[in-house]
Design a protein around this motif. Structure first.
Motif, short mmCIF file in Angstrom:
data_model
loop_
_atom_site.label_atom_id
_atom_site.label_comp_id
_atom_site.label_asym_id
_atom_site.label_seq_id
_atom_site.Cartn_x
_atom_site.Cartn_y
_atom_site.Cartn_z
N LEU A 229 0.83 -1.20 0.00
CA LEU A 229 0.00 0.00 0.00
C LEU A 229 0.87 1.25 0.00
CD1 LEU A 229 -2.50 -1.08 2.82
CD2 LEU A 229 -2.84 -1.30 0.36
N GLU A 230 0.33 2.33 -0.57
CA GLU A 230 0.98 3.64 -0.55
C GLU A 230 0.00 4.67 0.01
OE1 GLU A 230 3.06 4.87 -4.05
OE2 GLU A 230 3.51 2.80 -4.63
N PHE A 231 0.53 5.64 0.77
CA PHE A 231 -0.32 6.59 1.48
C PHE A 231 0.25 8.00 1.46
CE2 PHE A 231 -0.36 2.53 3.79
CZ PHE A 231 -1.70 2.23 3.88
N PHE A 232 -0.66 8.98 1.61
CA PHE A 232 -0.31 10.27 2.17
C PHE A 232 -0.42 10.11 3.68
CE2 PHE A 232 -2.27 12.16 -1.83
CZ PHE A 232 -1.05 12.55 -2.38
N MET A 233 0.46 10.77 4.43
CA MET A 233 0.38 10.70 5.88
C MET A 233 0.35 12.09 6.49
SD MET A 233 2.82 8.81 8.74
CE MET A 233 4.28 9.77 8.32
N GLU A 234 -0.56 12.28 7.44
CA GLU A 234 -0.63 13.51 8.21
C GLU A 234 -0.43 13.16 9.67
OE1 GLU A 234 -3.52 17.01 7.54
OE2 GLU A 234 -4.43 15.84 9.15
N ILE A 235 0.62 13.69 10.28
CA ILE A 235 0.93 13.37 11.68
C ILE A 235 0.14 14.29 12.59
CG2 ILE A 235 2.74 13.27 13.44
CD1 ILE A 235 4.72 12.64 11.20
N ASP A 236 -0.60 13.71 13.51
CA ASP A 236 -1.36 14.50 14.48
C ASP A 236 -0.50 14.89 15.67
OD1 ASP A 236 -3.64 14.31 12.95
OD2 ASP A 236 -4.36 12.50 13.95
N ARG A 237 0.26 13.92 16.18
CA ARG A 237 1.12 14.24 17.32
C ARG A 237 2.24 13.21 17.45
NH1 ARG A 237 -1.34 12.32 23.11
NH2 ARG A 237 -1.87 10.16 22.53
N ILE A 238 3.34 13.69 18.03
CA ILE A 238 4.46 12.83 18.37
C ILE A 238 4.73 13.02 19.86
CG2 ILE A 238 6.91 12.35 18.01
CD1 ILE A 238 6.61 13.42 15.17
N VAL A 239 4.59 11.96 20.62
CA VAL A 239 4.82 11.99 22.06
C VAL A 239 6.24 11.51 22.33
CG1 VAL A 239 4.08 11.19 24.32
CG2 VAL A 239 2.38 11.54 22.50
N GLU A 240 7.04 12.37 22.96
CA GLU A 240 8.42 12.01 23.26
C GLU A 240 8.56 11.52 24.69
OE1 GLU A 240 10.73 15.44 22.45
OE2 GLU A 240 10.51 15.30 20.27
N TYR A 241 9.60 10.73 24.92
CA TYR A 241 9.93 10.33 26.28
C TYR A 241 10.54 11.53 27.00
CZ TYR A 241 9.25 5.41 25.00
OH TYR A 241 8.73 4.22 24.61
N ARG A 242 10.04 11.84 28.20
CA ARG A 242 10.55 12.98 28.96
C ARG A 242 11.86 12.62 29.66
NH1 ARG A 242 7.10 17.12 29.11
NH2 ARG A 242 4.94 16.74 28.53
N VAL A 243 11.94 11.40 30.14
CA VAL A 243 13.17 10.93 30.75
C VAL A 243 13.47 9.55 30.22
CG1 VAL A 243 13.09 12.27 32.90
CG2 VAL A 243 11.89 10.07 32.76
#
Length: 244
Positions: A229-243
């Motif tokens: 499959l091939e897609f367009f992608m729209e990222i809503d959020r990226i949650v990072e590790y704080r520690v």
């Protein structure tokens, strides 16, 4: 011996399927008319031709399939069509947690349609130019976008979104569920590859929406469904590790 011959036929048909899909779909715009090629095996009960299956089991399979040899593959194509078309017309939401050995985090992935087709929309799906070979039923599946769906498509194409691609696999014995599973694996691989190559620090979670940009490539490889499959992608959020 019978099983080996069956898988050789499936492998051969896969090559023909991919060739036909490439030839006949390359000049078809997916903007107004969404058009995809789908197929289903006439032998919808894996193992039906295996030598070790009993006559009683074989008779039960025939009874479930009905008198019309195409009744079950037709039903299977109609089951998978809305699922695939939802990915092309509305898209899928996804959430992905990458595997992190150091933190003891297991990989997690889930996806769902942005909007499921209504019964009215399912009724607008048409099945054109069906044909068969020795083992399979094929059909062109068509769906014409209405004005709101067309506007949604144009909004996706008017923005520079990342384009991602992935391939997934699942057992043939899983039938429709296998195609759905392989589709999820293809989407997961596409998101994972993007995360690994484009995001500098491994995130805790990445979520967003994708819209399928091309017709799905569904074939068979080594006795498994293979879905690309091939897609367009729209990222809503990226949650990072704080520690760490």
């Amino acid at each position: 011996m019978v099983s080996q011959m069956r898988f050789k036929r499936l492998f051969f048909f896969t090559l023909i399927f991919l060739l036909l899909n490439s030839i006949f779909s390359q000049d078809v715009s997916q903007e107004r008319l969404v058009r995809i090629l789908l197929w289903a095996q006439k032998d919808v009960y894996p193992g039906y031709f295996d030598e070790e299956i009993s006559e009683k089991e074989r008779a039960n399979n025939v009874a479930r399939a009905g008198d019309n040899e195409f009744s079950v593959p037709v039903r299977k194509i109609k089951e998978i069509s809305p699922f695939m078309l939802e990915g092309m017309v509305y898209g899928w939401n996804f959430s992905y947690t990458p595997y992190d050995k150091a933190r003891g985090v297991e990989e997690f992935f889930e996806f769902e349609p942005v909007q499921k087709f209504s019964s009215e929309q399912i009724g607008r799906i048409s099945y054109e130019n069906p044909w068969t070979d020795e083992a399979n039923l094929f059909a062109w599946v068509e769906f014409r976008r209405d004005e709101s769906q067309l506007s949604l498509y144009k909004s996706w194409t008017s923005i520079v979104n990342p384009r991602i691609r992935g391939t997934g696999y699942a057992k043939l014995s899983e039938g429709f569920d296998g195609i759905q599973k392989a589709t999820g694996e293809a989407l997961k691989e596409a998101v994972r590859n993007y995360e690994r190559t484009k995001i500098k620090t491994k995130p805790k979670e990445i979520s967003g929406t994708v819209l399928m940009t091309k017709e799905p490539q569904i074939g068979i490889n080594s006795g498994r469904y293979k879905v690309t499959l091939e897609f367009f992608m729209e990222i809503d959020r990226i949650v990072e590790y704080r520690v760490f």
